[in-house]
Design a protein around this motif. Sequence first.
Motif, PDB file in Angstrom:
ATOM      1  N   MET A   1      55.781 -38.298  -6.113  1.00 13.09           N
ATOM      2  CA  MET A   1      55.979 -37.676  -4.837  1.00 13.09           C
ATOM      3  C   MET A   1      55.351 -38.324  -3.506  1.00 13.09           C
ATOM      4  SD  MET A   1      55.267 -33.787  -3.567  1.00 13.09           S
ATOM      5  CE  MET A   1      53.847 -34.272  -2.501  1.00 13.09           C
ATOM      6  N   ASN A   2      56.101 -38.724  -2.591  1.00 13.80           N
ATOM      7  CA  ASN A   2      55.320 -39.249  -1.600  1.00 13.80           C
ATOM      8  C   ASN A   2      54.490 -37.969  -0.758  1.00 13.80           C
ATOM      9  OD1 ASN A   2      56.051 -41.852  -2.024  1.00 13.80           O
ATOM     10  ND2 ASN A   2      57.812 -41.585  -0.865  1.00 13.80           N
ATOM     11  N   THR A   3      53.407 -38.399   0.059  1.00 12.52           N
ATOM     12  CA  THR A   3      53.072 -37.530   0.611  1.00 12.52           C
ATOM     13  C   THR A   3      53.353 -37.831   2.421  1.00 12.52           C
ATOM     14  OG1 THR A   3      50.745 -38.726   0.735  1.00 12.52           O
ATOM     15  CG2 THR A   3      51.099 -36.849  -0.583  1.00 12.52           C
ATOM     16  N   THR A   4      53.165 -37.026   3.199  1.00 11.30           N
ATOM     17  CA  THR A   4      54.035 -37.147   4.564  1.00 11.30           C
ATOM     18  C   THR A   4      52.834 -36.864   5.582  1.00 11.30           C
ATOM     19  OG1 THR A   4      56.131 -36.600   3.534  1.00 11.30           O
ATOM     20  CG2 THR A   4      55.749 -36.749   5.987  1.00 11.30           C
ATOM     21  N   VAL A   5      52.752 -37.743   6.727  1.00  5.32           N
ATOM     22  CA  VAL A   5      52.004 -37.574   7.867  1.00  5.32           C
ATOM     23  C   VAL A   5      53.189 -37.328   9.012  1.00  5.32           C
ATOM     24  CG1 VAL A   5      50.522 -38.595   9.382  1.00  5.32           C
ATOM     25  CG2 VAL A   5      49.826 -38.662   7.014  1.00  5.32           C
ATOM     26  N   LYS A   6      53.069 -36.702   9.654  1.00  4.50           N
ATOM     27  CA  LYS A   6      53.985 -36.172  10.810  1.00  4.50           C
ATOM     28  C   LYS A   6      53.234 -36.114  12.146  1.00  4.50           C
ATOM     29  CE  LYS A   6      58.171 -34.396   8.783  1.00  4.50           C
ATOM     30  NZ  LYS A   6      59.064 -33.253   9.174  1.00  4.50           N
ATOM     31  N   LEU A   7      53.473 -36.954  13.115  1.00  4.93           N
ATOM     32  CA  LEU A   7      53.075 -36.907  14.431  1.00  4.93           C
ATOM     33  C   LEU A   7      53.887 -36.244  15.437  1.00  4.93           C
ATOM     34  CD1 LEU A   7      51.080 -40.383  14.984  1.00  4.93           C
ATOM     35  CD2 LEU A   7      50.187 -38.137  14.133  1.00  4.93           C
ATOM     36  N   TYR A   8      53.535 -35.490  16.306  1.00  5.10           N
ATOM     37  CA  TYR A   8      54.369 -34.703  17.568  1.00  5.10           C
ATOM     38  C   TYR A   8      53.760 -34.726  18.806  1.00  5.10           C
ATOM     39  CZ  TYR A   8      56.681 -32.500  13.683  1.00  5.10           C
ATOM     40  OH  TYR A   8      57.398 -32.238  12.320  1.00  5.10           O
ATOM     41  N   SER A   9      54.447 -35.259  20.079  1.00 10.41           N
ATOM     42  CA  SER A   9      53.839 -34.977  21.114  1.00 10.41           C
ATOM     43  C   SER A   9      54.971 -34.386  21.963  1.00 10.41           C
ATOM     44  CB  SER A   9      53.371 -36.374  21.759  1.00 10.41           C
ATOM     45  OG  SER A   9      52.767 -36.315  22.917  1.00 10.41           O
ATOM     46  N   LYS A  10      54.492 -33.710  23.231  1.00 12.44           N
ATOM     47  CA  LYS A  10      55.448 -33.296  24.150  1.00 12.44           C
ATOM     48  C   LYS A  10      55.567 -34.525  25.398  1.00 12.44           C
ATOM     49  CE  LYS A  10      54.659 -28.525  23.559  1.00 12.44           C
ATOM     50  NZ  LYS A  10      54.335 -27.340  24.162  1.00 12.44           N
ATOM     51  N   LYS A  11      54.680 -35.611  25.050  1.00 10.04           N
ATOM     52  CA  LYS A  11      54.268 -36.670  26.089  1.00 10.04           C
ATOM     53  C   LYS A  11      54.941 -37.858  25.853  1.00 10.04           C
ATOM     54  CE  LYS A  11      50.936 -38.424  29.194  1.00 10.04           C
ATOM     55  NZ  LYS A  11      49.660 -38.795  29.657  1.00 10.04           N
ATOM     56  N   GLU A  12      55.854 -38.390  26.494  1.00 13.04           N
ATOM     57  CA  GLU A  12      56.595 -39.565  25.919  1.00 13.04           C
ATOM     58  C   GLU A  12      55.433 -40.706  26.027  1.00 13.04           C
ATOM     59  OE1 GLU A  12      59.947 -40.760  28.336  1.00 13.04           O
ATOM     60  OE2 GLU A  12      61.151 -39.133  27.438  1.00 13.04           O
ATOM     61  N   ASN A  13      55.677 -41.635  25.257  1.00 12.20           N
ATOM     62  CA  ASN A  13      54.713 -42.543  24.972  1.00 12.20           C
ATOM     63  C   ASN A  13      53.349 -42.450  24.453  1.00 12.20           C
ATOM     64  OD1 ASN A  13      54.615 -45.556  25.652  1.00 12.20           O
ATOM     65  ND2 ASN A  13      53.175 -45.301  27.309  1.00 12.20           N
ATOM     66  N   GLU A  14      52.864 -41.218  23.948  1.00 12.71           N
ATOM     67  CA  GLU A  14      51.667 -40.937  23.345  1.00 12.71           C
ATOM     68  C   GLU A  14      51.508 -41.391  21.877  1.00 12.71           C
ATOM     69  OE1 GLU A  14      48.693 -39.015  24.729  1.00 12.71           O
ATOM     70  OE2 GLU A  14      49.663 -40.364  25.831  1.00 12.71           O
ATOM     71  N   ILE A  15      52.622 -41.237  21.263  1.00 12.81           N
ATOM     72  CA  ILE A  15      52.758 -41.432  19.794  1.00 12.81           C
ATOM     73  C   ILE A  15      52.840 -43.044  19.668  1.00 12.81           C
ATOM     74  CG2 ILE A  15      53.991 -41.381  17.589  1.00 12.81           C
ATOM     75  CD1 ILE A  15      54.769 -38.657  18.285  1.00 12.81           C
TER      76      ILE A  15
END
Length: 100
Positions: A1-15
């Motif tokens: 099984m692979n583990t996952t990292v997710k990133l979220y932002s409300k501001k464009e260009n941050e990620i």
Amino acid sequence: MNTTVKLYSKKENEIFRFLKSFYSFSQEQLKNEHIEPNTLEWETYFENPIEMANIIGVYTENSDDFQIRMWICLDPDMYIQVTDDNADDIIRYLYERFPY
């Protein structure tokens, strides 16, 4: 099984900015990885969960510089938000649960 990292932002260009600094990728390399500057959500997978400790550490060390949130998944459909308060415990847990 692979583990996952997710990133979220409300501001464009941050990620995009965070990943550019974390991976030291050029803008062209990020585009080749299909990461556009206006991306508000990004995820990556790790076969070895220990490998996610690096990005968790970088995230917490730079959390004041970026308006992003991180969530990790170690078990199917169960996500944990990474914060400054729990990051060290999560990294320790990774090494205890997945010692190899």
